[in-house]
Scaffold this active site. Sequence first.
Site, PDB file in Angstrom:
ATOM      1  N   THR A 162      91.890  39.084 197.206  1.00 48.08           N
ATOM      2  CA  THR A 162      91.486  37.693 197.017  1.00 48.08           C
ATOM      3  C   THR A 162      90.195  37.395 197.783  1.00 48.08           C
ATOM      4  OG1 THR A 162      92.088  35.450 197.720  1.00 48.08           O
ATOM      5  CG2 THR A 162      93.184  37.217 198.859  1.00 48.08           C
ATOM      6  N   ASP A 163      89.444  36.410 197.302  1.00 52.12           N
ATOM      7  CA  ASP A 163      88.234  35.993 198.027  1.00 52.12           C
ATOM      8  C   ASP A 163      88.586  35.343 199.374  1.00 52.12           C
ATOM      9  OD1 ASP A 163      89.263  33.580 197.097  1.00 52.12           O
ATOM     10  OD2 ASP A 163      87.402  32.894 196.165  1.00 52.12           O
ATOM     11  N   GLU A 164      89.865  34.958 199.541  1.00 50.15           N
ATOM     12  CA  GLU A 164      90.243  34.266 200.780  1.00 50.15           C
ATOM     13  C   GLU A 164      90.114  35.164 202.009  1.00 50.15           C
ATOM     14  OE1 GLU A 164      93.635  31.681 200.569  1.00 50.15           O
ATOM     15  OE2 GLU A 164      93.455  31.498 198.399  1.00 50.15           O
TER      16      GLU A 164
ATOM     17  N   TYR B 106      98.362  34.097 205.186  1.00 43.25           N
ATOM     18  CA  TYR B 106      98.294  34.762 203.861  1.00 43.25           C
ATOM     19  C   TYR B 106      97.046  35.632 203.760  1.00 43.25           C
ATOM     20  CZ  TYR B 106      96.810  35.250 198.974  1.00 43.25           C
ATOM     21  OH  TYR B 106      96.322  35.742 197.787  1.00 43.25           O
TER      22      TYR B 106
ATOM     23  N   ALA C 288      95.074  36.701 206.045  1.00 44.51           N
ATOM     24  CA  ALA C 288      95.050  37.773 207.049  1.00 44.51           C
ATOM     25  C   ALA C 288      95.888  38.960 206.588  1.00 44.51           C
ATOM     26  CB  ALA C 288      95.554  37.250 208.392  1.00 44.51           C
TER      27      ALA C 288
ATOM     28  N   LYS D  49      96.462  39.741 203.465  1.00 46.80           N
ATOM     29  CA  LYS D  49      95.726  40.385 202.364  1.00 46.80           C
ATOM     30  C   LYS D  49      94.562  41.217 202.920  1.00 46.80           C
ATOM     31  CE  LYS D  49      96.206  40.028 198.463  1.00 46.80           C
ATOM     32  NZ  LYS D  49      97.049  40.755 197.466  1.00 46.80           N
TER      33      LYS D  49
ATOM     34  N   TYR E  68      95.225  16.781 199.539  1.00 46.60           N
ATOM     35  CA  TYR E  68      95.010  17.163 200.938  1.00 46.60           C
ATOM     36  C   TYR E  68      93.744  16.526 201.516  1.00 46.60           C
ATOM     37  CZ  TYR E  68      98.381  21.030 201.216  1.00 46.60           C
ATOM     38  OH  TYR E  68      99.502  21.794 201.281  1.00 46.60           O
TER      39      TYR E  68
ATOM     40  N   ASN F 164      88.332  19.408 195.265  1.00 41.55           N
ATOM     41  CA  ASN F 164      89.676  19.023 194.801  1.00 41.55           C
ATOM     42  C   ASN F 164      89.651  17.656 194.120  1.00 41.55           C
ATOM     43  OD1 ASN F 164      90.911  21.365 195.504  1.00 41.55           O
ATOM     44  ND2 ASN F 164      91.647  20.626 197.494  1.00 41.55           N
TER      45      ASN F 164
END
Length: 324
Positions: free
Chosen positions: A127-129, A151, A153, A155, A208, A250
């Site tokens: 993932t790009d995250e 999450y 971290a 990945k 959010y 968002n």
Amino acid sequence: MRIVVTGGAGFIGSHFVRRTLTGAYPALADAQVVVVDKLTYAGNEANLAEVADNPRLHFVRGDICDGELVGELLRDTELVVHFAAESHVDRSISGAEEFVRTNVLGTHTLLNAAANAGAGKFVHVSTDEVYGSIDKGSWTEDRPLEPNSPYSASKASSDLLARAFHRTHGLPVCVTRCSNNYGPYQYPEKVIPLFITHLMDGKRVPLYGDGGNIRDWLHVDDHCRGIALVAEKGEPGEVYNIGGGTELTNLELTQRIFELLGSDWSMAESVPDRKGHDRRYSVDITKISRQLGYRPEISFDDGLAETAKWYMERRDWWEPLKKR
Ligand code: NAD
């Protein structure tokens, strides 16, 4: 050709399996597809109903942390496409143990089994995250990994293990890092299906913080086509970003969903921001475009409209999941 798809009953994995078995990827046209999936809350055999009778599909309910099982499954396998993961950031903030178990230990178990079995190619779906958050510009594949959520971290840890198995054992690994996906069969905890199904039920949608967080949205079909290209032509040891090029805050995303559902801002409610919420993700897809000829084909407006229509027609699929 025998391919093993982990997490093939989840959102993206099942799309890849359905498209593989219906001939979307010429290089995989004759593939025997073995799906291994633990069927966690996010896994659903109904996601494979359209291809359940296909004689080229073999479904195994199992855990990627089970070394004996994956050792058996990966024998004589030419391609492993590894989707299985705990994937929801909010859940990783409430508790990350399962994320470390599946995403790190599970990936290690698979890499080890693939190396021992001499598997042909291993596509690790990341993932790009893993890059963290970026205010301006876009990440190229050589940017440092600075994950901010448990999450991402987990990945990032699995990405590095994948890299190490290539460097150390010569396993032909490719890593893909994709932006946010949307499309049919996405579990209704993720923002797009959550908002659509809430509005269908006359419920307000939770927004959010200030709603200014930016994500790059890609239709799941474009992501899976990118993965198939990497499986076919990707250079072992290389990382490929996959993205859509539709960056939206968002607030902008919510506005588009309201328009499609005939709703308005009276149906939004502000909720406290997610802890450690990354402000912006943006991947540079020059490498996969130039080297493998990839480009996204589904415009965000068309993809979102088709996705909203799918959720409107498939209450039978999502309602039981939301009632759990
Ligand atoms: P998902 O949560 O919908 O599906 C995950 C699947 O993995 C489920 O079917 C689940 O049952 C299975 N699984 C979980 N733990 C397992 C285990 N221990 N053993 C075997 N199976 C197990 O996730 P998704 O959105 O389809 O994401 C798939 C992959 O793509 C993940 O690796 C994720 O990190 C990555 N990714 C997702 C996105 C996105 O926007 N959804 C974007 C980029 C990358």
